[in-house]
Scaffold this active site. Structure first.
Site, PDB file in Angstrom:
ATOM      1  N   ARG A  31      12.866 -13.101-100.167  1.00  0.00           N
ATOM      2  CA  ARG A  31      12.902 -14.559 -99.952  1.00  0.00           C
ATOM      3  C   ARG A  31      14.281 -15.161-100.229  1.00  0.00           C
ATOM      4  O   ARG A  31      14.397 -16.286-100.696  1.00  0.00           O
ATOM      5  CB  ARG A  31      11.842 -15.274-100.804  1.00  0.00           C
ATOM      6  CG  ARG A  31      10.422 -14.849-100.535  1.00  0.00           C
ATOM      7  CD  ARG A  31       9.902 -15.515 -99.260  1.00  0.00           C
ATOM      8  NE  ARG A  31       8.458 -15.441 -99.183  1.00  0.00           N
ATOM      9  CZ  ARG A  31       7.650 -16.499 -99.238  1.00  0.00           C
ATOM     10  NH1 ARG A  31       8.135 -17.689 -99.347  1.00  0.00           N
ATOM     11  NH2 ARG A  31       6.359 -16.333 -99.148  1.00  0.00           N
ATOM     12  N   ARG A  35      14.182 -22.057 -99.904  1.00  0.00           N
ATOM     13  CA  ARG A  35      14.304 -23.309-100.637  1.00  0.00           C
ATOM     14  C   ARG A  35      15.228 -23.339-101.849  1.00  0.00           C
ATOM     15  O   ARG A  35      15.481 -24.389-102.390  1.00  0.00           O
ATOM     16  CB  ARG A  35      12.912 -23.814-101.018  1.00  0.00           C
ATOM     17  CG  ARG A  35      12.159 -24.310 -99.798  1.00  0.00           C
ATOM     18  CD  ARG A  35      10.757 -24.694-100.148  1.00  0.00           C
ATOM     19  NE  ARG A  35      10.022 -23.538-100.641  1.00  0.00           N
ATOM     20  CZ  ARG A  35       8.823 -23.608-101.177  1.00  0.00           C
ATOM     21  NH1 ARG A  35       8.235 -24.761-101.341  1.00  0.00           N
ATOM     22  NH2 ARG A  35       8.210 -22.515-101.573  1.00  0.00           N
ATOM     23  N   ARG A  44      16.187 -27.373 -92.611  1.00  0.00           N
ATOM     24  CA  ARG A  44      14.709 -27.404 -92.565  1.00  0.00           C
ATOM     25  C   ARG A  44      14.207 -28.733 -91.985  1.00  0.00           C
ATOM     26  O   ARG A  44      13.162 -28.788 -91.344  1.00  0.00           O
ATOM     27  CB  ARG A  44      14.196 -27.165 -93.990  1.00  0.00           C
ATOM     28  CG  ARG A  44      12.734 -27.258 -94.223  1.00  0.00           C
ATOM     29  CD  ARG A  44      12.008 -26.061 -93.662  1.00  0.00           C
ATOM     30  NE  ARG A  44      10.579 -26.191 -93.913  1.00  0.00           N
ATOM     31  CZ  ARG A  44       9.787 -27.021 -93.240  1.00  0.00           C
ATOM     32  NH1 ARG A  44      10.252 -27.774 -92.264  1.00  0.00           N
ATOM     33  NH2 ARG A  44       8.493 -27.103 -93.529  1.00  0.00           N
ATOM     34  N   ASP A  81       7.881 -15.622 -90.786  1.00  0.00           N
ATOM     35  CA  ASP A  81       6.826 -15.613 -91.803  1.00  0.00           C
ATOM     36  C   ASP A  81       5.769 -14.597 -91.412  1.00  0.00           C
ATOM     37  O   ASP A  81       5.613 -14.282 -90.223  1.00  0.00           O
ATOM     38  CB  ASP A  81       6.195 -17.000 -91.959  1.00  0.00           C
ATOM     39  CG  ASP A  81       5.402 -17.082 -93.256  1.00  0.00           C
ATOM     40  OD1 ASP A  81       6.015 -17.295 -94.309  1.00  0.00           O
ATOM     41  OD2 ASP A  81       4.176 -16.873 -93.234  1.00  0.00           O
ATOM     42  N   TYR A 157      -5.624 -14.332 -95.562  1.00  0.00           N
ATOM     43  CA  TYR A 157      -5.344 -15.674 -95.024  1.00  0.00           C
ATOM     44  C   TYR A 157      -6.295 -16.002 -93.865  1.00  0.00           C
ATOM     45  O   TYR A 157      -6.798 -17.115 -93.743  1.00  0.00           O
ATOM     46  CB  TYR A 157      -3.890 -15.783 -94.553  1.00  0.00           C
ATOM     47  CG  TYR A 157      -2.909 -15.823 -95.702  1.00  0.00           C
ATOM     48  CD1 TYR A 157      -2.647 -17.005 -96.383  1.00  0.00           C
ATOM     49  CD2 TYR A 157      -2.252 -14.671 -96.125  1.00  0.00           C
ATOM     50  CE1 TYR A 157      -1.764 -17.040 -97.447  1.00  0.00           C
ATOM     51  CE2 TYR A 157      -1.358 -14.690 -97.188  1.00  0.00           C
ATOM     52  CZ  TYR A 157      -1.117 -15.883 -97.852  1.00  0.00           C
ATOM     53  OH  TYR A 157      -0.248 -15.919 -98.911  1.00  0.00           O
TER      54      TYR A 157
HETATM   55  O1  1CP Z   1      14.469 -14.696 -96.954  1.00  0.00           O
HETATM   56  C1  1CP Z   1      13.270 -14.529 -96.673  1.00  0.00           C
HETATM   57  O2  1CP Z   1      12.611 -13.618 -97.177  1.00  0.00           O
HETATM   58  C2  1CP Z   1      12.703 -15.508 -95.712  1.00  0.00           C
HETATM   59  C3  1CP Z   1      11.692 -14.992 -94.764  1.00  0.00           C
HETATM   60  C4  1CP Z   1      10.259 -15.054 -95.279  1.00  0.00           C
HETATM   61  C5  1CP Z   1       9.450 -13.957 -95.626  1.00  0.00           C
HETATM   62  C6  1CP Z   1       9.858 -12.499 -95.716  1.00  0.00           C
HETATM   63  C7  1CP Z   1       9.449 -16.222 -95.398  1.00  0.00           C
HETATM   64  C8  1CP Z   1       9.893 -17.603 -95.165  1.00  0.00           C
HETATM   65  N1  1CP Z   1       8.177 -15.824 -95.716  1.00  0.00           N
HETATM   66  C9  1CP Z   1       8.156 -14.459 -95.886  1.00  0.00           C
HETATM   67  C10 1CP Z   1       7.012 -13.611 -96.193  1.00  0.00           C
HETATM   68  C11 1CP Z   1       5.743 -14.223 -96.681  1.00  0.00           C
HETATM   69  N2  1CP Z   1       5.139 -15.401 -96.302  1.00  0.00           N
HETATM   70  C12 1CP Z   1       4.873 -13.566 -97.590  1.00  0.00           C
HETATM   71  C13 1CP Z   1       5.114 -12.164 -98.131  1.00  0.00           C
HETATM   72  C14 1CP Z   1       6.122 -12.159 -99.210  1.00  0.00           C
HETATM   73  C15 1CP Z   1       5.658 -12.708-100.524  1.00  0.00           C
HETATM   74  O3  1CP Z   1       4.645 -12.225-101.054  1.00  0.00           O
HETATM   75  O4  1CP Z   1       6.371 -13.603-101.019  1.00  0.00           O
HETATM   76  C16 1CP Z   1       3.769 -14.393 -97.798  1.00  0.00           C
HETATM   77  C17 1CP Z   1       2.569 -14.121 -98.703  1.00  0.00           C
HETATM   78  C18 1CP Z   1       3.926 -15.560 -96.968  1.00  0.00           C
HETATM   79  C19 1CP Z   1       2.972 -16.688 -96.779  1.00  0.00           C
HETATM   80  C20 1CP Z   1       3.557 -18.009 -97.039  1.00  0.00           C
HETATM   81  N3  1CP Z   1       4.623 -18.526 -96.344  1.00  0.00           N
HETATM   82  C21 1CP Z   1       3.180 -18.973 -98.001  1.00  0.00           C
HETATM   83  C22 1CP Z   1       1.988 -18.862 -98.928  1.00  0.00           C
HETATM   84  C23 1CP Z   1       2.229 -18.109-100.174  1.00  0.00           C
HETATM   85  C24 1CP Z   1       0.939 -18.089-100.995  1.00  0.00           C
HETATM   86  O5  1CP Z   1       1.101 -18.151-102.225  1.00  0.00           O
HETATM   87  O6  1CP Z   1      -0.177 -17.993-100.443  1.00  0.00           O
HETATM   88  C25 1CP Z   1       4.026 -20.076 -97.886  1.00  0.00           C
HETATM   89  C26 1CP Z   1       4.036 -21.336 -98.701  1.00  0.00           C
HETATM   90  C27 1CP Z   1       4.963 -19.767 -96.838  1.00  0.00           C
HETATM   91  C28 1CP Z   1       6.037 -20.647 -96.315  1.00  0.00           C
HETATM   92  C29 1CP Z   1       7.392 -20.081 -96.261  1.00  0.00           C
HETATM   93  N4  1CP Z   1       7.733 -18.889 -95.676  1.00  0.00           N
HETATM   94  C30 1CP Z   1       9.100 -18.712 -95.746  1.00  0.00           C
HETATM   95  C31 1CP Z   1       9.635 -19.867 -96.431  1.00  0.00           C
HETATM   96  C32 1CP Z   1      11.084 -20.112 -96.722  1.00  0.00           C
HETATM   97  C33 1CP Z   1       8.565 -20.711 -96.742  1.00  0.00           C
HETATM   98  C34 1CP Z   1       8.641 -22.080 -97.383  1.00  0.00           C
HETATM   99  C35 1CP Z   1       8.558 -23.099 -96.301  1.00  0.00           C
HETATM  100  C36 1CP Z   1       9.337 -24.343 -96.566  1.00  0.00           C
HETATM  101  O7  1CP Z   1       8.820 -25.193 -97.289  1.00  0.00           O
HETATM  102  O8  1CP Z   1      10.454 -24.492 -96.041  1.00  0.00           O
END
Ligand code: 1CP
Length: 354
Positions: A31, A35, A44, A81, A157
């Site tokens: 990640r 943010r 964003r 994502d 999910y």
């Molecule tokens: O640099 C990076 O890694 C960015 C790319 C990336 C990746 C690899 C994002 C962007 N999401 C992910 C993977 C991801 N998404 C996972 C697997 C990794 C982990 O366990 O952290 C999961 C579970 C998600 C699902 C997800 N996406 C959630 C829910 C998490 C939960 O607790 O259920 C949320 C809130 C997101 C949004 C998201 N995805 C990525 C970003 C930067 C964001 C935040 C969005 C924003 O507000 O800008």
């Protein structure tokens, strides 16, 4: 003369994933885009919602490159994502600001017919377009990692309709009607393998499979819903692209990390922060490359607490191939100077001011 393959293998991440030890380990952070970077928060704003952001190639390219410009990590990870897969299969997916993902839940066998792979590649074509553009802009020494969520994590999910605390609906369905639940998992295996293969064919050099919620599964269920689907996906990828390194991340797997490594044949295993590093060095590192596992809270805290953790991890994995990373994604509140200090601790050289 240097052939393209020989040239590629000089990139530190690829040298390590090839099983060789480097003087200092390659480094990237899960990640790393997102943010905690003010430049991410600025761009964003440009999309009306998060999925549109992911599907706008120029924005996805920029978000992928931001952490590379700022920190010079050894790997970029595609900005996308894991939930683009249910979205591309036709399930309604939305990211509600401040709450997280919200999906139109699918919880019965009959509802599975709502999912269709027919439009998958068209729907995800902006992702593949972004990959092509990122490859042209990355520094020569930086590799690009593609990724997908593992079927079990995506299924939570799909079935719960969003994030969950105990995954009760999903886990109960898997116990009650494994054959029916298995159909959902097979749909996800197929879509995930296709998506990763397309990412590779668009230019990613490594792929990582995120099974973020694998840790809630007891051993019999872990084998059935985390190991078996990962094996199928890996077999599909290797049939077409045998040389692409695959990193597995069955987060929270505990002792079962060992079985995951042995049975899936991943090239590298990403471990979470709860795994004792001396155990991992003895039981995982002889069989595959280890990636991890600094506690994201230690990075957020910084100072002597972080320094002690980093030293402990570096010492434990010093004798074999190792990729420095976090045990889970970087937290949005993490100060940039803490990340720079971490890089200095791992590499022994400092990052420029910014
Ligand atoms: O640099 C990076 O890694 C960015 C790319 C990336 C990746 C690899 C994002 C962007 N999401 C992910 C993977 C991801 N998404 C996972 C697997 C990794 C982990 O366990 O952290 C999961 C579970 C998600 C699902 C997800 N996406 C959630 C829910 C998490 C939960 O607790 O259920 C949320 C809130 C997101 C949004 C998201 N995805 C990525 C970003 C930067 C964001 C935040 C969005 C924003 O507000 O800008």
């Amino acid at each position: 003369m240097v052939t393209p393959n020989q040239k590629k293998i000089t990139k530190k991440m690829l040298v390590t994933l090839n099983g060789q030890k480097t003087t200092t380990p390659p480094l990237w952070l899960m990640r790393q885009a997102g943010r905690h970077l003010k430049e991410y928060l600025e761009i964003r704003e440009k999309a009306k919602n998060f999925l549109e952001f992911c599907y706008t190639p120029d924005l996805a390219v920029e978000a992928t490159l931001q952490p590379i410009r700022r920190y010079g990590f050894d790997a970029a990870i595609l900005f996308s994502d894991i939930l683009v897969i249910p979205d591309a299969l036709g399930q309604q997916v939305e990211f509600v600001p401040g709450t997280g993902p919200k999906l139109e839940a699918i919880s019965s066998f009959d509802e599975l017919e709502k999912l269709s792979k027919d439009g998958l590649h068209d729907h995800l074509s902006p992702v593949y377009e972004a990959i092509g553009k990122i490859c042209c802009e990355l520094p020569e020494e930086t590799i690009l990692i593609g990724f997908a969520g593992a079927p079990w994590t995506i299924a939570t999910y799909v079935v719960e309709g969003g994030g969950s605390k105990n995954y009760q609906k999903t886990r109960k369905w898997a116990y009650d009607a494994p054959d029916e639940f298995g159909v959902l998992i097979d749909i996800l295996v197929d879509a995930t393998a296709d998506h990763l293969i397309r990412q590779i064919e668009s230019g990613v050099e490594v792929v990582q499979l995120f099974d973020s919620w694998a840790g809630v599964l007891p051993p019999s269920q872990f084998v059935k819903w985390s190991i078996e689907p990962a094996k199928k996906i890996i077999t599909r990828i290797r049939a077409k692209h045998p040389d692409i390194p695959i990193i597995g991340f069955p987060r929270g797997a505990g002792l079962l990390y060992q079985r995951f490594v042995q049975e899936t044949g991943v090239n590298a295993i990403s471990i979470d922060a709860t795994v004792p590093v001396t155990w991992a060095a003895k039981n995982l590192q002889p069989y595959c490359v280890v990636q991890g596992n600094l506690d994201n809270l230690a990075l957020l805290t910084g100072g002597p607490a972080m320094e002690a953790e980093v030293a402990h991890i570096l010492a434990a994995f010093a004798d074999g191939p190792f990729i420095f990373n976090l045990g889970h994604g970087i937290l949005p509140e993490t100060p940039v100077p803490h990340v720079k200090k971490l890089i200095e601790l791992v590499r022994g050289t400092s990052v420029g001011a910014a």
